[in-house]
Design an enzyme around this catalytic site. Structure first.
Site, PDB file in Angstrom:
ATOM      1  N   GLU A 114     -97.451 -13.829  25.269  1.00  0.00           N
ATOM      2  CA  GLU A 114     -96.628 -14.965  24.803  1.00  0.00           C
ATOM      3  C   GLU A 114     -96.475 -14.951  23.285  1.00  0.00           C
ATOM      4  O   GLU A 114     -95.410 -15.264  22.754  1.00  0.00           O
ATOM      5  CB  GLU A 114     -97.256 -16.273  25.286  1.00  0.00           C
ATOM      6  N   GLU A 134    -102.618 -15.080  34.024  1.00  0.00           N
ATOM      7  CA  GLU A 134    -103.240 -16.410  34.146  1.00  0.00           C
ATOM      8  C   GLU A 134    -103.491 -16.814  35.597  1.00  0.00           C
ATOM      9  O   GLU A 134    -104.435 -17.538  35.900  1.00  0.00           O
ATOM     10  CB  GLU A 134    -102.358 -17.471  33.469  1.00  0.00           C
TER      11      GLU A 134
HETATM   12  N1  CO8 Z   1    -110.943 -14.675  26.325  1.00  0.00           N
HETATM   13  C1  CO8 Z   1    -112.236 -14.530  25.982  1.00  0.00           C
HETATM   14  N2  CO8 Z   1    -112.886 -13.341  25.984  1.00  0.00           N
HETATM   15  C2  CO8 Z   1    -112.183 -12.253  26.354  1.00  0.00           C
HETATM   16  C3  CO8 Z   1    -110.842 -12.348  26.737  1.00  0.00           C
HETATM   17  C4  CO8 Z   1    -110.207 -13.625  26.734  1.00  0.00           C
HETATM   18  N3  CO8 Z   1    -108.911 -13.796  27.047  1.00  0.00           N
HETATM   19  N4  CO8 Z   1    -110.412 -11.107  27.079  1.00  0.00           N
HETATM   20  C5  CO8 Z   1    -111.460 -10.277  26.901  1.00  0.00           C
HETATM   21  N5  CO8 Z   1    -112.523 -10.962  26.452  1.00  0.00           N
HETATM   22  C6  CO8 Z   1    -113.864 -10.426  26.141  1.00  0.00           C
HETATM   23  C7  CO8 Z   1    -114.649 -10.082  27.378  1.00  0.00           C
HETATM   24  O1  CO8 Z   1    -115.263 -11.240  27.915  1.00  0.00           O
HETATM   25  C8  CO8 Z   1    -115.645  -9.074  26.837  1.00  0.00           C
HETATM   26  O2  CO8 Z   1    -116.670  -9.777  26.174  1.00  0.00           O
HETATM   27  P1  CO8 Z   1    -118.226  -9.300  26.378  1.00  0.00           P
HETATM   28  O3  CO8 Z   1    -118.272  -7.936  25.761  1.00  0.00           O
HETATM   29  O4  CO8 Z   1    -118.993 -10.340  25.627  1.00  0.00           O
HETATM   30  O5  CO8 Z   1    -118.457  -9.284  27.840  1.00  0.00           O
HETATM   31  C9  CO8 Z   1    -114.828  -8.345  25.764  1.00  0.00           C
HETATM   32  O6  CO8 Z   1    -113.733  -9.200  25.462  1.00  0.00           O
HETATM   33  C10 CO8 Z   1    -114.272  -7.007  26.238  1.00  0.00           C
HETATM   34  O7  CO8 Z   1    -113.557  -7.228  27.446  1.00  0.00           O
HETATM   35  P2  CO8 Z   1    -113.861  -6.440  28.818  1.00  0.00           P
HETATM   36  O8  CO8 Z   1    -115.270  -5.991  28.850  1.00  0.00           O
HETATM   37  O9  CO8 Z   1    -113.365  -7.298  29.932  1.00  0.00           O
HETATM   38  O10 CO8 Z   1    -112.909  -5.169  28.582  1.00  0.00           O
HETATM   39  P3  CO8 Z   1    -112.177  -4.309  29.694  1.00  0.00           P
HETATM   40  O11 CO8 Z   1    -111.587  -3.149  28.963  1.00  0.00           O
HETATM   41  O12 CO8 Z   1    -113.082  -4.050  30.849  1.00  0.00           O
HETATM   42  O13 CO8 Z   1    -110.992  -5.260  30.243  1.00  0.00           O
HETATM   43  C11 CO8 Z   1    -109.116  -6.780  30.026  1.00  0.00           C
HETATM   44  C12 CO8 Z   1    -109.958  -5.646  29.381  1.00  0.00           C
HETATM   45  C13 CO8 Z   1    -108.406  -6.238  31.278  1.00  0.00           C
HETATM   46  C14 CO8 Z   1    -108.092  -7.210  29.000  1.00  0.00           C
HETATM   47  C15 CO8 Z   1    -110.055  -7.936  30.405  1.00  0.00           C
HETATM   48  O14 CO8 Z   1    -110.873  -8.266  29.277  1.00  0.00           O
HETATM   49  C16 CO8 Z   1    -109.341  -9.178  30.831  1.00  0.00           C
HETATM   50  O15 CO8 Z   1    -108.864  -9.265  31.945  1.00  0.00           O
HETATM   51  N6  CO8 Z   1    -109.242 -10.205  29.931  1.00  0.00           N
HETATM   52  C17 CO8 Z   1    -108.658 -11.483  30.225  1.00  0.00           C
HETATM   53  C18 CO8 Z   1    -107.147 -11.405  30.295  1.00  0.00           C
HETATM   54  C19 CO8 Z   1    -106.584 -12.759  30.665  1.00  0.00           C
HETATM   55  O16 CO8 Z   1    -106.806 -13.301  31.725  1.00  0.00           O
HETATM   56  N7  CO8 Z   1    -105.793 -13.343  29.727  1.00  0.00           N
HETATM   57  C20 CO8 Z   1    -105.155 -14.617  29.955  1.00  0.00           C
HETATM   58  C21 CO8 Z   1    -106.003 -15.727  29.405  1.00  0.00           C
HETATM   59  S1  CO8 Z   1    -105.304 -17.333  29.704  1.00  0.00           S
HETATM   60  C22 CO8 Z   1    -104.073 -17.494  28.552  1.00  0.00           C
HETATM   61  O17 CO8 Z   1    -103.865 -16.621  27.760  1.00  0.00           O
HETATM   62  C23 CO8 Z   1    -103.255 -18.755  28.565  1.00  0.00           C
HETATM   63  C24 CO8 Z   1    -102.450 -18.866  27.261  1.00  0.00           C
HETATM   64  C25 CO8 Z   1    -101.919 -20.260  27.069  1.00  0.00           C
HETATM   65  C26 CO8 Z   1    -102.169 -20.787  25.662  1.00  0.00           C
HETATM   66  C27 CO8 Z   1    -103.381 -21.664  25.626  1.00  0.00           C
HETATM   67  C28 CO8 Z   1    -103.528 -22.459  24.339  1.00  0.00           C
HETATM   68  C29 CO8 Z   1    -104.699 -23.426  24.438  1.00  0.00           C
END
Ligand code: CO8
Length: 260
Positions: A114, A134
């Site tokens: 976004e 999401e």
């Molecule tokens: N928020 C918080 N922490 C995150 C996020 C996130 N969105 N994405 C990754 N991290 C963290 C992981 O928890 C991890 O932390 P730790 O090492 O402490 O465990 C670190 O980053 C590395 O991530 P991964 O180990 O998961 O790395 P991978 O290579 O295995 O996976 C991915 C990468 C596929 C990107 C995976 O991290 C993932 O799926 N992340 C979440 C993606 C997601 O769902 N995004 C949507 C979030 S909701 C949103 O964006 C709504 C927006 C609306 C605006 C809101 C305003 C208030």
């Protein structure tokens, strides 16, 4: 500008280009509220700086941004999240007047996708992936995804991505018009810089009014958009740069623009 220091974003100037780099590598640039506030402060400072004409927004090679910070949001209620008005910062990104080029590599997911779409042009590395996951965590896009992705891709592809949560590769995003250009990962920042320099050489008032007029198409019916365009067109005839640009053309010499 140079005196501003932030925890979650880095800023740099390269000639007339302002570069903002998202910098929370341990969480793949998850967009915490603090990061968003710093991002807005950096963008607004560049927007107000007469020496800057174009802004590049980027992340790391591994992640542009993996979305809003899920840890920060997980305990919110409808009421608490509404009262915090988190989208106020997002609205401020939308209101930046100078062109913003997103230089995207790696994950651009959820709020990361976004944020890229809130920018004006998207240059991607071959490793970039765009998605709205999401749905996998029980919510829906909240920072414009349902609207901007649908405008960019059409109803059917946007619906598939938002309902399945499946990401799209950079090359597919480019084929479908969400991304301007895809280049190898070692080149995406240079590609963004080259385009930024080209836009920075144009008359800034015309650039500003062109951006404003293009964005108007999201808000109003075409008849009003056409009126808006016409008013901006007329307005530019009171600028020095219009006189200089047309005179230079007729005199067969390069124009020298001053932004007035
Ligand atoms: N928020 C918080 N922490 C995150 C996020 C996130 N969105 N994405 C990754 N991290 C963290 C992981 O928890 C991890 O932390 P730790 O090492 O402490 O465990 C670190 O980053 C590395 O991530 P991964 O180990 O998961 O790395 P991978 O290579 O295995 O996976 C991915 C990468 C596929 C990107 C995976 O991290 C993932 O799926 N992340 C979440 C993606 C997601 O769902 N995004 C949507 C979030 S909701 C949103 O964006 C709504 C927006 C609306 C605006 C809101 C305003 C208030």
């Amino acid at each position: 500008m140079m005196t501003l220091t932030f925890k979650n974003v880095l800023t740099a100037t390269e000639g007339q280009i302002g570069v903002v780099t998202l910098n929370r590598p341990s969480v793949l640039n998850a967009l915490s509220h603090e990061l968003m506030e710093e991002l807005v402060a950096a963008l607004e400072a560049f927007d107000a700086d007469d020496n800057i004409r174009v802004i590049i927004l980027t992340g790391s090679e591994r992640a542009f941004a993996a979305g809003a910070d899920i840890k920060e949001m997980s305990d919110e209620t409808s009421v608490s999240i509404m009262l915090k008005d988190r989208f106020a910062t997002w609205d401020k990104v939308k209101n930046i007047k100078k062109p913003i080029i997103a230089a995207v590599s790696g994950f651009a997911l959820g709020g990361g996708c976004e944020l890229a779409m809130t920018c004006d042009i998207i240059i991607a590395s071959e490793s970039a992936q765009f998605g709205q996951p999401e749905i996998n965590i029980g919510v829906i896009p909240g920072a414009g995804g349902t609207q901007r992705l649908t405008r960019a891709l059409g109803k059917y592809k946007a619906m598939e991505m938002i309902l399945s949560g499946r990401p799209m590769t950079a090359s597919e995003a480019c084929d479908r018009g969400l991304v301007n250009k895809v280049v190898p990962v070692e080149l995406y920042l240079d590609e963004a810089r080259a385009l930024a320099r080209e836009i920075a050489s144009k008359p800034p008032l015309a650039v500003r009014m062109a951006k404003e007029a293009v964005l108007k198409t999201y808000d109003v019916p075409i008849s009003e958009g056409l009126q808006f365009e016409r008013k901006n067109f007329y307005a530019l005839f009171s600028s020095q740069d219009q006189k200089e640009g047309m005179k230079a053309f007729l005199e067969k010499r390069p124009a020298s623009f001053v932004g007035r």
